[in-house]
Write a protein that holds these residues in place. Sequence first.
Motif, PDB file in Angstrom:
ATOM      1  N   GLU A  40      43.391  44.752  42.500  1.00 24.02           N
ATOM      2  CA  GLU A  40      42.651  45.414  43.575  1.00 24.02           C
ATOM      3  C   GLU A  40      42.756  44.633  44.884  1.00 24.02           C
ATOM      4  O   GLU A  40      42.748  45.217  45.972  1.00 24.02           O
ATOM      5  CB  GLU A  40      41.182  45.556  43.177  1.00 24.02           C
ATOM      6  CG  GLU A  40      40.941  46.506  42.023  1.00 24.02           C
ATOM      7  CD  GLU A  40      39.508  46.455  41.505  1.00 24.02           C
ATOM      8  OE1 GLU A  40      38.749  45.557  41.950  1.00 24.02           O
ATOM      9  OE2 GLU A  40      39.152  47.290  40.659  1.00 24.02           O
ATOM     10  N   ILE A  73      45.959  47.660  36.290  1.00 17.46           N
ATOM     11  CA  ILE A  73      46.575  47.771  37.620  1.00 17.46           C
ATOM     12  C   ILE A  73      47.441  49.030  37.663  1.00 17.46           C
ATOM     13  O   ILE A  73      48.180  49.301  36.714  1.00 17.46           O
ATOM     14  CB  ILE A  73      47.459  46.542  37.914  1.00 17.46           C
ATOM     15  CG1 ILE A  73      46.664  45.246  37.721  1.00 17.46           C
ATOM     16  CG2 ILE A  73      48.033  46.605  39.331  1.00 17.46           C
ATOM     17  CD1 ILE A  73      47.522  43.998  37.726  1.00 17.46           C
ATOM     18  N   LYS A 114      51.794  49.472  41.921  1.00 15.73           N
ATOM     19  CA  LYS A 114      51.595  48.147  42.512  1.00 15.73           C
ATOM     20  C   LYS A 114      52.359  47.053  41.776  1.00 15.73           C
ATOM     21  O   LYS A 114      52.378  45.911  42.230  1.00 15.73           O
ATOM     22  CB  LYS A 114      50.102  47.778  42.504  1.00 15.73           C
ATOM     23  CG  LYS A 114      49.287  48.333  43.644  1.00 15.73           C
ATOM     24  CD  LYS A 114      47.928  47.638  43.694  1.00 15.73           C
ATOM     25  CE  LYS A 114      47.172  47.995  44.969  1.00 15.73           C
ATOM     26  NZ  LYS A 114      45.919  47.210  45.107  1.00 15.73           N
ATOM     27  N   ARG A 170      42.610  42.827  36.818  1.00 20.48           N
ATOM     28  CA  ARG A 170      41.959  43.942  37.523  1.00 20.48           C
ATOM     29  C   ARG A 170      41.554  43.527  38.948  1.00 20.48           C
ATOM     30  O   ARG A 170      41.860  44.239  39.908  1.00 20.48           O
ATOM     31  CB  ARG A 170      40.740  44.426  36.750  1.00 20.48           C
ATOM     32  CG  ARG A 170      40.067  45.650  37.394  1.00 20.48           C
ATOM     33  CD  ARG A 170      38.909  46.140  36.549  1.00 20.48           C
ATOM     34  NE  ARG A 170      39.344  46.576  35.231  1.00 20.48           N
ATOM     35  CZ  ARG A 170      39.838  47.779  34.954  1.00 20.48           C
ATOM     36  NH1 ARG A 170      39.954  48.676  35.923  1.00 20.48           N
ATOM     37  NH2 ARG A 170      40.197  48.091  33.727  1.00 20.48           N
ATOM     38  N   LYS A 221      41.889  38.775  48.264  1.00 16.01           N
ATOM     39  CA  LYS A 221      41.430  39.977  48.976  1.00 16.01           C
ATOM     40  C   LYS A 221      41.227  39.701  50.464  1.00 16.01           C
ATOM     41  O   LYS A 221      41.611  40.510  51.315  1.00 16.01           O
ATOM     42  CB  LYS A 221      40.142  40.487  48.357  1.00 16.01           C
ATOM     43  CG  LYS A 221      39.603  41.761  48.995  1.00 16.01           C
ATOM     44  CD  LYS A 221      38.324  42.233  48.304  1.00 16.01           C
ATOM     45  CE  LYS A 221      37.793  43.511  48.936  1.00 16.01           C
ATOM     46  NZ  LYS A 221      36.549  43.979  48.258  1.00 16.01           N
TER      47      LYS A 221
END
Length: 381
Positions: A224, A263, A267, A220, A184
């Motif tokens: 993200e 997801i 993506k 998950r 991230k």
Amino acid sequence: MQIYVVKIGDNVDSIAAEAGVPVSTLLWDNQIAYPYRLAVGQALLLDNERNGKMKSPLHVNGYAYPFINPETLDWTLPYLTDLSVFSYGFTTDGDLIPPMADDSWMVNVASANGVRPVLTLTPLGEDGKFNNNLVTVLVNNPDVQKNLIWELGRTMTQKGYGGVDIDFEYVLAEDRVKYAEFVKLVRQVMNLFGYQVSVALAPKTARDQRGLLYEGIDYRLLGEAANRVLLMTYEWGYTYGPPMAVAPINMVRRVVEYALTEIPAEKISLGIPNYGYDWPLPYEQGVTKAETINNLQAIEIAIDHGVPIQFDETAMTPYFRYWQYGVQHEVWFEDVRSLKAKFDLIKEYGLSGAGYWQIMNFFRANWLLLSDMFEIKEGML
């Protein structure tokens, strides 16, 4: 396009005449060289009518080492959105380790062809081996992360890369959350400069799946964290495992169905193998080692040994057995039937991409079929 399976008594002239296509087209599309031999059971792509229907867009990525044949790369680039150069590693201090061979030429050629060059980052240490201890050190040390991200940005700017692909395997279960947080952070920083960040995911079929390959990979959280994910839906059949399909469609489907619970489909890229394996028999765990072969080599082996190619309807994958020097072998590989099954799965579930491991060997029928079924997205930002 149509798929034709060779029968006893067929030859290139009779097949072309029946399909209404020029012999030269049949030979070119299927990379059939003189003296134009065929194997019974071989699947051929027949380009007798271009698809005039509206095609859904597809993000297409291909992994390649810097020692790829330049001609192979030239032939492949028109079918790619991204070219992922494999691979960069890093040290415990967060210093970037470049590939063994110069990658600048690949970046330049990709960019010149409107394909986005992507820097692939793996936990490859200074000894040239993969090391999940590097992952643990990285995700638990903000200073190491800061240095590595700075190094990534500097290298990408200098060389002209347009994105980063993070391919960490065997992430420890205790590093699961911090690994996703690292991805991230990379995405947040890179997106500020217009760079895309993708992450490769081991092929899980359940959230709590056991095993070193799976426990540190949280679909998950990673879905993200990144702009895009690649499901590594291959290597069920692998070098040291028992003979079986590399990417059996029944197992690939299970991974996709689980991934979609974690997801968004927009993506997800589906991993597609561009290779096969040749196992000597009988298989003995810990002893038997399969030889990696490309799809054209597999067909040549079947022809040379005069054996028919079979097709497993459950795995939707071709295979055959042959004898050489008193040893029986079993071969599993990909052809247009197995590839179409994967492309159909992409359409069925509305996935937005396909990712090839790897593009070191050119299999023209694959790319023709792919471009007949999808509109390939442009790669440059």
